[in-house]
Scaffold this active site. Structure first.
Site, PDB file in Angstrom:
ATOM      1  N   SER A 164       0.861  -1.173   0.000  1.00  0.00           N
ATOM      2  CA  SER A 164       0.000   0.000   0.000  1.00  0.00           C
ATOM      3  C   SER A 164       0.898   1.224   0.000  1.00  0.00           C
ATOM      4  O   SER A 164       2.101   1.126   0.227  1.00  0.00           O
ATOM      5  CB  SER A 164      -0.894  -0.073   1.245  1.00  0.00           C
ATOM      6  OG  SER A 164      -1.018   1.124   1.906  1.00  0.00           O
ATOM      7  N   TYR A 176      -0.433  -0.992  10.994  1.00  0.00           N
ATOM      8  CA  TYR A 176      -0.641  -1.164   9.563  1.00  0.00           C
ATOM      9  C   TYR A 176       0.551  -0.649   8.757  1.00  0.00           C
ATOM     10  O   TYR A 176       1.095  -1.354   7.915  1.00  0.00           O
ATOM     11  CB  TYR A 176      -1.932  -0.460   9.126  1.00  0.00           C
ATOM     12  CG  TYR A 176      -2.259  -0.685   7.672  1.00  0.00           C
ATOM     13  CD1 TYR A 176      -2.765  -1.911   7.250  1.00  0.00           C
ATOM     14  CD2 TYR A 176      -2.048   0.300   6.726  1.00  0.00           C
ATOM     15  CE1 TYR A 176      -3.060  -2.134   5.917  1.00  0.00           C
ATOM     16  CE2 TYR A 176      -2.335   0.084   5.392  1.00  0.00           C
ATOM     17  CZ  TYR A 176      -2.845  -1.131   4.990  1.00  0.00           C
ATOM     18  OH  TYR A 176      -3.120  -1.349   3.667  1.00  0.00           O
TER      19      TYR A 176
END
Length: 192
Positions: A164, A176
């Site tokens: 990402s 994350y």
């Protein structure tokens, strides 16, 4: 006035011809293994590759996710229960895939499985909250890749790790971004 328009149309034609030339042939002979196919990008990729005639081996965390995927696709898509945080589950999936592909190997592996929750301000989270995300998003990618590499090498295949922008730019607190930076680094080590 017409000359620039004709040049633009010619460039568009050349670009489309170039892009069409990049389309791979003989996809029906190739196997691709995808993690995280219960929903989201993994599910969409499995459906898309099935439409293009590829043989898809789909790792699903839940039985319901596997059933839903089977209903939406052809017989070219086969599912296997897979928990990327459990090495025994990964080893079982490798054995299952190896029995199916035989000497052909796996042309591509897509490490797609991932989570983003729990996510909150760092001081509100515990070590276990960070570990839960890192275990799926990073350590799961490493475990699956390492165990599937012999099958990838047989087919001279490729590894695709879904990361990402959070692997390049810290956009949120919690585990994350940490996990996605790790996936980027792991991908760099594979490339080297």
């Amino acid at each position: 006035m017409w000359l620039p328009l004709l040049v633009l149309l010619g460039l568009i034609f050349l670009y489309r011809r170039y892009r069409y030339g990049l389309t791979l042939e003989n996809l029906t002979d190739k196997y691709v293994f995808i993690t995280g196919c219960d929903s989201g990008f993994g599910n969409l990729l499995a459906r898309q590759l099935d439409k293009r005639g590829m043989k898809v081996l789909a790792g699903c965390l839940t039985e319901k996710g596997a059933e839903d995927l089977k209903k939406a696709t052809s017989s070219r898509v086969q599912t296997v229960p897979l928990d990327v945080t459990n090495t025994q589950s990964v080893v079982a999936a490798v054995k299952w895939a190896s029995d199916i592909v035989g000497d052909k190997g796996i042309w591509g592996i897509v490490n797609n499985a991932g989570i983003s929750i729990p996510s909150s301000m760092n001081e509100w989270m515990t070590k276990e909250d960070f570990f839960k995300i890192i275990n799926v998003n990073l350590l799961g990618v490493v475990d699956v890749t390492i165990h599937f590499l012999p099958l990838i090498r047989k087919a001279r295949g490729r590894v695709v790790n879904v990361a990402s922008i959070a692997g390049r730019l810290t956009v949120c607190p919690g585990g994350y971004c940490l996990s996605k930076y790790g996936v980027e680094s792991f991908s760099d080590t594979l490339r080297a």
